[in-house]
Scaffold this motif. Structure first.
Motif, mmCIF file in Angstrom:
data_model
loop_
_atom_site.group_PDB
_atom_site.id
_atom_site.type_symbol
_atom_site.label_atom_id
_atom_site.label_comp_id
_atom_site.label_asym_id
_atom_site.label_seq_id
_atom_site.Cartn_x
_atom_site.Cartn_y
_atom_site.Cartn_z
ATOM 1 N N ALA A 155 54.832 7.359 7.665
ATOM 2 C CA ALA A 155 54.001 8.399 7.076
ATOM 3 C C ALA A 155 54.694 9.136 5.944
ATOM 4 N N PHE A 156 56.019 9.214 5.985
ATOM 5 C CA PHE A 156 56.718 10.013 4.985
ATOM 6 C C PHE A 156 56.788 9.328 3.625
ATOM 7 N N VAL A 157 56.422 8.034 3.529
ATOM 8 C CA VAL A 157 56.518 7.340 2.240
ATOM 9 C C VAL A 157 55.598 7.979 1.199
ATOM 10 N N PRO A 158 54.283 8.102 1.443
ATOM 11 C CA PRO A 158 53.449 8.768 0.429
ATOM 12 C C PRO A 158 53.795 10.242 0.265
ATOM 13 N N ILE A 159 54.205 10.924 1.342
ATOM 14 C CA ILE A 159 54.563 12.346 1.226
ATOM 15 C C ILE A 159 55.793 12.518 0.349
ATOM 16 N N PHE A 160 56.808 11.688 0.582
ATOM 17 C CA PHE A 160 58.017 11.716 -0.248
ATOM 18 C C PHE A 160 57.667 11.441 -1.709
ATOM 19 N N SER A 161 56.824 10.464 -1.951
ATOM 20 C CA SER A 161 56.451 10.110 -3.319
ATOM 21 C C SER A 161 55.726 11.252 -3.998
ATOM 22 N N ALA A 162 54.795 11.890 -3.297
ATOM 23 C CA ALA A 162 54.033 12.982 -3.900
ATOM 24 C C ALA A 162 54.912 14.183 -4.218
ATOM 25 N N LEU A 163 55.810 14.536 -3.314
ATOM 26 C CA LEU A 163 56.689 15.683 -3.556
ATOM 27 C C LEU A 163 57.626 15.420 -4.734
ATOM 28 N N CYS A 164 58.206 14.238 -4.800
ATOM 29 C CA CYS A 164 59.085 13.909 -5.928
ATOM 30 C C CYS A 164 58.309 13.896 -7.238
ATOM 31 N N LEU A 165 57.087 13.382 -7.207
ATOM 32 C CA LEU A 165 56.273 13.363 -8.410
ATOM 33 C C LEU A 165 55.952 14.784 -8.872
ATOM 34 N N VAL A 167 57.819 17.447 -8.507
ATOM 35 C CA VAL A 167 59.025 18.001 -9.135
ATOM 36 C C VAL A 167 59.208 17.432 -10.540
ATOM 37 N N LEU A 168 59.107 16.108 -10.681
ATOM 38 C CA LEU A 168 59.324 15.487 -11.989
ATOM 39 C C LEU A 168 58.247 15.893 -12.990
ATOM 40 N N ASP A 169 56.994 15.936 -12.550
ATOM 41 C CA ASP A 169 55.905 16.307 -13.442
ATOM 42 C C ASP A 169 56.045 17.748 -13.907
ATOM 43 N N THR A 170 56.478 18.632 -13.011
ATOM 44 C CA THR A 170 56.666 20.032 -13.377
ATOM 45 C C THR A 170 57.837 20.190 -14.340
ATOM 46 N N LEU A 171 58.892 19.423 -14.125
ATOM 47 C CA LEU A 171 60.042 19.471 -15.035
ATOM 48 C C LEU A 171 59.646 19.063 -16.450
ATOM 49 N N MET A 172 58.803 18.066 -16.565
ATOM 50 C CA MET A 172 58.431 17.556 -17.878
ATOM 51 C C MET A 172 57.329 18.360 -18.547
ATOM 52 N N SER A 173 56.806 19.369 -17.869
ATOM 53 C CA SER A 173 55.744 20.178 -18.460
ATOM 54 C C SER A 173 56.269 21.137 -19.524
ATOM 55 N N GLY A 174 57.588 21.261 -19.642
ATOM 56 C CA GLY A 174 58.181 22.124 -20.647
ATOM 57 C C GLY A 174 58.335 23.565 -20.221
ATOM 58 N N ALA A 175 58.094 23.850 -18.965
ATOM 59 C CA ALA A 175 58.205 25.230 -18.480
ATOM 60 C C ALA A 175 59.671 25.601 -18.305
ATOM 61 N N ASP A 176 59.944 26.918 -18.396
ATOM 62 C CA ASP A 176 61.306 27.386 -18.157
ATOM 63 C C ASP A 176 61.583 27.386 -16.668
ATOM 64 N N ALA A 177 62.808 27.796 -16.303
ATOM 65 C CA ALA A 177 63.214 27.740 -14.896
ATOM 66 C C ALA A 177 62.330 28.622 -14.023
ATOM 67 N N ARG A 178 61.955 29.804 -14.526
ATOM 68 C CA ARG A 178 61.130 30.716 -13.732
ATOM 69 C C ARG A 178 59.745 30.110 -13.486
ATOM 70 N N SER A 179 59.128 29.593 -14.545
ATOM 71 C CA SER A 179 57.804 28.981 -14.385
ATOM 72 C C SER A 179 57.861 27.752 -13.475
ATOM 73 N N PHE A 180 58.956 26.996 -13.605
ATOM 74 C CA PHE A 180 59.139 25.824 -12.759
ATOM 75 C C PHE A 180 59.161 26.213 -11.286
ATOM 76 N N MET A 181 59.917 27.245 -10.954
ATOM 77 C CA MET A 181 59.998 27.676 -9.563
ATOM 78 C C MET A 181 58.663 28.249 -9.087
ATOM 79 N N LEU A 182 57.937 28.938 -9.975
ATOM 80 C CA LEU A 182 56.643 29.504 -9.578
ATOM 81 C C LEU A 182 55.632 28.405 -9.272
ATOM 82 N N VAL A 183 55.624 27.361 -10.106
ATOM 83 C CA VAL A 183 54.685 26.259 -9.864
ATOM 84 C C VAL A 183 54.987 25.582 -8.536
ATOM 85 N N LEU A 184 56.258 25.344 -8.284
ATOM 86 C CA LEU A 184 56.619 24.729 -7.007
ATOM 87 C C LEU A 184 56.244 25.623 -5.842
#
Length: 828
Positions: A155-165, A167-184
């Protein structure tokens, strides 16, 4: 080429692509999810220019991506896994985490770094490598990719994939560290609220809704899209909210028959195909060719992805986490993986080269997965049901066919193949009962011809066959004993006697089998091929819903309806119509069934109107005498209906009386015959070529001359009168009752003295010999001579292997095309 912009045209192109992909997926061992994006690229603006990623396709595709993530969340199936958590050791869970997520992620990072990608892009490749396997396949691929043992994953395979995605998608959105943490933070808080609220809300709604069916789907979709829209105000990706909704609802869907969420309806019929087609249409391939290293990157990516899948298979087998062979190559990179690659493509972590490489990896892995699952899947195809429901039997599973007349073999074997199901690897048992008073040589030849015909037809249907030949004083008792010995749960018998000449149910043999067994017994009368059925009348007696074998009878009818696309018309007693319909609606084929009610048995003939050429079937569900749902008035009904509707196929289903535990017992199971391997097939051909037993481009004008030529080639040192006698027997056989391996290929077989091993001869005639008993000219003659003392089952098993040689190695075309026997060894 004119580009289509009109919504109707776009939708028509989408449906055409879906239909073509479905056809191609059935033709090839390929996942339909890997075909649609390729069609999108071909139809897209950079190739044919038929369609663009405009507003209509973009809307449908965006909804489809959310469907994919919602379905992937449902596939986590948290409830059933949580119920078993206490019995799974922690060490096993840690091994699964390492094998299914950490190991392929590390392999992907290594591949990315080796291809010269940045570390974050290498992490994205690792995420893609770990994403394969979420069970979000299209419904059109259900028959090909439905085996839970081969297609499931932790069961953790799709959950792991979604959580990692996330994080990576939020990192590439161009947000600063504060916005990144807020989105997460918002994403996890939103996921927590969905986890807490939605299961309770859904259970409350579904428990009180009075209009069942589509309203349930609409409500669940409202939860998905409503939550996704609300999440966008907090910068939460819509796909992540849809995924968490699926996980939350899967956690609430407890594996019990009383759960309102046990069968969550998800309709992916058009939106997921739209998403996959949109991915291909929107992919940019024009900038790939100028880059010099794109081929090297793609090759490294594909090889690395396949290596990661192979490592999962190897380590899972090494640590005894699974027992299935190849486990479907640890499942293919299908729709969930492609959706992840699309999100990565949109965020900039995947360029066009990596996205197209991901698509190529999905295609290759689906082909390998389809082949490995076809070879390694096991078990019967059974209706889904709760474990406590004893009326849901996993039958028909092991089917025994009682053969007696050559004229009925084709119809009985065809019926058994349909009822056997599409994913059932249990054998089918053709049976011939010999009488002691007949001469030994004649009864052996006749019975082996009957069995050989059945084995050839089953081989064409790609069904495993274990032929049986027994001698018994009483044919009915022989059938009963054979069914018990082989643990058959279903017995099929032909009914050929004129109905008006009998006052019993059927003949004596059938009466004995029905009264002497607890298995399901099907008595069949075929007036036309079963595959041509267009309408099925189902007559159900009073109190049939209380019989423990009623679900098994419905399973038979459902498989017939699914194989023929026939419409079902229920004819049921008015007093228990509601209960019967409630059970029937649990199976998909009965949802649109028509229903008529009868007050007495005399009303039933007037409710069934079968005209000539209408290709209708009458199925009568019956209990055995003495059981609660049996009625004496039912005794004459089959004959009345068969006499009145002489153009209809008639099937009498005697429901099984045993419990599921007895039906699924396997102590009498025998290993299935191994298919003829590539090396064995070529060795057989090479031996026949060296021995001079292959004649290609035969010039004889009559089939008798061709048989004589092959006989003298097979046994050049045998006395001519012996060869003449065997050849005359073959000529009589081919004129009276030829056995076709496939159209244009005739098989002749016999036992002879003074040989110690089987001998096979092949003869090819380009124009073909005309036979009055066959529609297609005979272009290939196959003669098999076996030792006189060889066992019947071993003999027939060898015949099945020869049939497999034709089906899997294109031997018919190779024989006809060859100009000399040696060409056969260089054509393959």
């Amino acid at each position: 080429m004119h580009t289509i912009h009109d919504p109707a045209g776009v939708f028509a192109v989408l449906l055409a692509a879906l239909l073509f992909s479905a056809w191609l997926s059935d033709l090839l061992p390929m996942h339909i999810a890997a075909i649609l994006p390729v069609l999108g690229i071909i139809l897209g603006p950079e190739v044919l220019g038929i369609i663009e990623g405009g507003t209509v396709l973009q809307i449908l595709g965006s909804i489809g991506v959310m469907y994919i993530f919602f379905s992937a969340g449902l596939s986590a199936n948290i409830a059933s896994r949580t119920a078993r958590r206490s019995i799974v050791p922690t060490s096993v869970i840690l091994k699964q985490v390492f094998i299914w997520t950490i190991m392929p992620s590390m392999a992907g990072i290594a591949v990315g770094l080796a291809a010269g990608a940045s570390f974050i892009r290498a992490c994205a490749i690792g995420l893609f490598f770990a994403s394969a396997g979420a069970r979000s396949a299209l419904k059109l691929n259900k028959a090909k990719f439905q085996e839970q043992a081969s297609y499931g994953m932790p069961a953790f395979v799709p959950i792991f994939s979604a959580l990692c995605l996330l994080v990576l998608d939020t990192l590439m959105s161009g947000a600063d560290a504060r916005s990144f943490m807020l989105v997460l933070a918002f994403s996890f808080i939103g996921g927590g609220l969905v986890w807490i609220v939605f299961p309770r809300l859904a259970a409350l709604f579904l428990r009180h809704v009075k209009i069942k069916g589509s309203i349930e789907v609409w409500f669940l979709l409202f939860l998905v899209f409503g939550a996704a829209y609300a999440g966008t105000f907090f910068s939460i990706p819509a796909w992540f909210t849809a995924f968490m909704t699926g996980v939350a609802l899967s956690a609430a869907a407890a594996p019990s028959a009383d759960s309102e969420l046990n069968r969550i309806p998800v309709r992916d019929d058009i939106f997921i195909p739209a998403a996959l087609l949109f991915m291909g249409v929107s992919a940019r391939i024009s900038g790939i060719l100028p880059t010099g290293n794109w081929i090297l990157v793609a090759v490294i990516f594909v090889i690395g992805g396949l290596a990661a899948r192979i490592l999962i298979v190897f380590l899972s087998k090494r640590f005894a986490l699974v027992t299935e062979p190849l486990i479907g190559l640890a499942v293919p990179f299908a729709s969930f993986s492609l959706a992840i690659s699309w999100i990565l493509y949109g965020s900039g972590l995947f360029d066009s080269v990596l996205f197209l490489s991901a698509l190529a990896l999905a295609i290759i892995s689906s082909i390998i997965s389809g082949i490995s699952m076809k070879q390694g899947s096991s078990g019967a195809e059974a209706p889904s049901a709760a474990g406590g429901d004893k009326s849901r039997l996993a039958i028909p599973n092991r089917i025994l066919i009682a053969l007696s007349k050559p004229s009925s073999i084709a119809q009985l074997v065809e019926l058994s193949g349909i009822l056997h199901g599409t994913a059932n690897s249990s054998p089918i048992f053709p049976l011939v009962v010999r009488m002691p008073e007949e001469t030994a040589s004649q009864q052996s030849a006749d019975s082996e011809t009957l069995l050989a015909t059945a084995v050839m037809q089953l081989s064409q249907m790609q069904k495993s066959a274990l032929p049986l030949q027994i001698e018994a004083l009483n044919a009915g008792l022989g059938i009963i004993d054979s069914a018990i010995q082989k643990n058959a749960d279903t017995i099929i018998i032909g009914w050929n006697k004129p109905p008006r000449l009998s006052h019993a149910f059927f003949g004596n043999v059938i009466d004995q089998v029905v009264s002497g067994t607890s298995q399901m017994v099907l008595v069949a009368r075929a007036q036309f091929p079963w595959k041509q059925i267009k309408k099925i009348y189902v007559v159900a007696p009073v109190l049939v819903n209380r019989h423990p074998g009623f679900a098994a009878a419905l399973q038979c009818i459902e498989r017939l309806a699914e194989a023929t696309y026939a419409h079902i018309h229920f004819i049921v007693a008015e007093e228990n119509a509601e209960e019967v319909q409630k059970i029937g609606k649990s199976l998909a084929s009965f949802n649109s069934a028509q229903t008529s009610h009868f007050h007495s048995w005399r009303d039933i003939p007037s409710l069934i109107q079968v005209s000539s050429g209408s290709h209708a079937m009458i199925a009568l569900i019956s209990a055995r005498p003495g059981e609660a749902s049996w009625n004496p008035a039912f005794e004459r009904l089959p004959h009345v209906l068969a006499e009145k509707n002489s153009a209809a196929n008639v099937l009498m289903l005697y429901m099984p009386a045993f419990l599921p535990e007895e039906a699924q017992a396997s102590e009498y199971q025998q290993p299935l015959p191994e298919p003829l391997a590539e090396s064995s097939a070529e060795a057989l051909l090479a031996e026949a070529v060296r021995a001079g037993r292959i004649r290609v481009d035969m010039q004889t004008s009559a089939i008798a001359d061709g048989i004589y030529e092959l006989m003298f080639a097979a046994l050049p040192h045998t006395e001519k009168n012996v060869l003449q006698s065997v050849a005359d027997h073959f000529i009589e056989m081919v004129q009276r009752q030829p056995i076709e391996i496939e159209p244009g290929v005739v098989l002749l077989h016999d036992r002879i003295e003074n040989i110690s091993y089987p001998i096979v001869c092949f003869g090819a005639h380009k124009k073909g010999f005309r036979l009055s008993t066959l529609d297609v000219p005979v272009q290939v003659i196959v003669i098999i001579l076996v030792p006189h003392n060889q066992g019947a089952e071993e003999h027939l098993r060898f015949l099945a292997e020869i049939a497999a040689l034709f089906h899997s190695h294109d031997l018919r075309e190779r024989l006809i095309a060859a100009n000399m026997p040696e060409n056969l060894l260089s054509q393959h």
